[in-house]
Design a protein around this motif. Structure first.
Motif, short mmCIF file in Angstrom:
data_model
loop_
_atom_site.label_atom_id
_atom_site.label_comp_id
_atom_site.label_asym_id
_atom_site.label_seq_id
_atom_site.Cartn_x
_atom_site.Cartn_y
_atom_site.Cartn_z
N CYS A 270 -44.87 -1.69 -16.15
CA CYS A 270 -45.45 -0.68 -15.25
C CYS A 270 -45.20 -1.12 -13.83
CB CYS A 270 -46.94 -0.49 -15.51
SG CYS A 270 -47.65 0.82 -14.49
N LEU A 271 -44.43 -0.34 -13.08
CA LEU A 271 -44.10 -0.71 -11.71
C LEU A 271 -45.19 -0.33 -10.71
CD1 LEU A 271 -40.31 0.26 -11.48
CD2 LEU A 271 -41.28 -2.04 -11.56
N CYS A 272 -45.82 0.82 -10.92
CA CYS A 272 -46.69 1.35 -9.86
C CYS A 272 -48.18 1.21 -10.10
CB CYS A 272 -46.37 2.83 -9.62
SG CYS A 272 -46.93 3.92 -10.95
N ARG A 273 -48.62 1.32 -11.35
CA ARG A 273 -50.05 1.32 -11.71
C ARG A 273 -50.81 2.46 -11.04
NH1 ARG A 273 -51.94 -3.48 -14.23
NH2 ARG A 273 -50.18 -4.83 -14.68
N GLU A 274 -50.09 3.50 -10.67
CA GLU A 274 -50.70 4.64 -9.97
C GLU A 274 -50.31 5.97 -10.60
OE1 GLU A 274 -49.16 3.81 -6.10
OE2 GLU A 274 -50.88 2.60 -5.50
N GLY A 275 -49.65 5.94 -11.76
CA GLY A 275 -49.31 7.18 -12.44
C GLY A 275 -48.18 7.96 -11.82
N VAL A 276 -47.28 7.29 -11.09
CA VAL A 276 -46.20 8.02 -10.44
C VAL A 276 -44.80 7.56 -10.84
CG1 VAL A 276 -47.57 8.64 -8.42
CG2 VAL A 276 -46.24 6.53 -8.39
N CYS A 277 -44.66 6.34 -11.38
CA CYS A 277 -43.30 5.83 -11.60
C CYS A 277 -42.75 6.18 -12.97
CB CYS A 277 -43.24 4.34 -11.36
SG CYS A 277 -43.95 3.31 -12.67
N GLY A 278 -43.61 6.39 -13.97
CA GLY A 278 -43.15 6.79 -15.29
C GLY A 278 -42.72 5.64 -16.19
N THR A 279 -42.77 4.40 -15.69
CA THR A 279 -42.25 3.30 -16.50
C THR A 279 -43.17 2.93 -17.67
OG1 THR A 279 -43.19 1.72 -14.92
CG2 THR A 279 -40.87 2.26 -14.67
N CYS A 280 -44.45 3.28 -17.60
CA CYS A 280 -45.35 2.94 -18.72
C CYS A 280 -45.57 4.13 -19.65
CB CYS A 280 -46.68 2.39 -18.21
SG CYS A 280 -47.73 3.61 -17.37
#
Length: 323
Positions: A270-280
């Protein structure tokens, strides 16, 4: 789920104190090569590493001119409830600091079908609009920017807006001077082909969405963005990781990602931990999610096929994921 971001190294070439709480950072490649192209509304993920080995990762909007890819500019507000990233940027990042950033992604683009763009910024939410204003310059689509902030000293980039080509399209609202933004009046006067865009604190975003709905403005004409982890609400639930059969209890006040990391039951990127990057993004096998991310479309959220582990939670008492 594939990670579509590519990461690369940059150096900080300039740091400016825009307000008591906001700094503007200029980033460029060390070899002088052009940065990846982007459009107004794009963000990058910035990864930071402290001398003690601590690591932080935050999403920041690009605020510079998309036509000039020699460098990027981001604006960073020192958050009171910082997870560490904004504090690190303010306290430790200076000219010459090396950072790792992602290629840009845009979840907040201007809608090409709009006959008029009505942009509403609150505080640090001004940053994506700065890049979009560059795009609109010299174009044929009408636009207006409404920029609200707490006090005169917190109006980041106000001088630039007042002296530049967008001065006639920009209105400022300053709480301490009793100059308030009237959302009801603004929404009531919108033409049928106008689109609303809002970026800033959650109360402002919620107010714009609610006021637009009350005024009969279709959801697809209202666009919003906020880089902050959604509040972790709702009761505890059971999480099952299907590949290993592991069962975890996700407590109230804890995210799914935190529960997995605490138990070391699986490795999740998870790159962002803010719900915006989509990696998780992770597939849902059983149960339903309460979606709080900005990455999935409304249709994808309704389909309940996948979810973002960093911010979203279970709507059901039991949730089974493909992990």
């Amino acid at each position: 789920m594939a990670n579509k971001y590519e990461m690369f190294s940059v150096r900080v070439t300039d740091v400016q104190q825009a307000t008591p709480l906001i700094k503007r950072f200029t980033l460029a490649r060390e070899d002088g090569a052009a940065m990846p192209a982007f459009t107004g509304g794009s963000h990058v993920i910035v990864q930071m590493q402290g001398a003690d080995g601590s690591q932080y990762s935050n999403a920041y909007s690009l605020m510079s001119d998309p036509r000039d890819t020699r460098s990027y500019q981001i604006g960073v507000r020192l958050e009171e409830q910082s997870k560490g990233g904004s504090a690190f940027m303010h306290q430790h990042v200076e000219v010459g600091t090396q950072l790792t950033i992602s290629t840009p992604n845009n979840l907040f683009a201007l809608d090409a079908s709009a006959g008029r763009h009505v942009m509403i910024a609150g505080g640090i939410g001004i940053t994506p609009f700065m890049a979009q204003l560059h795009e609109l310059e010299g174009g044929s689509t009408d636009y207006e920017l409404h920029y609200a902030f707490r006090a005169p000293e917190h109006g980041a980039f106000q001088d630039q807006l007042e002296s530049g080509p967008h001065a006639g399209n920009t209105r400022f609202y300053i709480d301490s001077l009793e100059r308030k933004l009237d959302l009801t009046a603004l929404c009531a006067g919108l033409a049928d082909d106008a689109h609303l865009y809002v970026c800033g604190p959650k109360p402002l975003i919620d107010a714009v969405i609610a006021t637009a709905a009350k005024a009969g403005i279709a959801e697809q004409r209202v666009h919003w963005e906020q880089f902050a982890a959604a509040p972790v609400t709702g009761g505890a639930f059971t999480l099952v990781l299907a590949r290993s059969g592991t069962e975890l209890q996700v407590e109230e006040g804890m995210s799914i990602l935190q529960a997995i990391e605490k138990s070391k039951a699986a490795k999740v990127e998870c790159l962002c931990r803010e719900g915006v990057c989509g990696t998780c993004e992770t597939a849902i096998l059983e149960g339903e999610a309460e979606h709080y991310d900005q990455y999935l479309s409304d249709e994808e959220k309704a389909a309940q096929q996948s979810m973002m582990l960093c911010v979203s939670r279970a709507r059901s008492a039991r949730l089974v994921l493909d992990l």
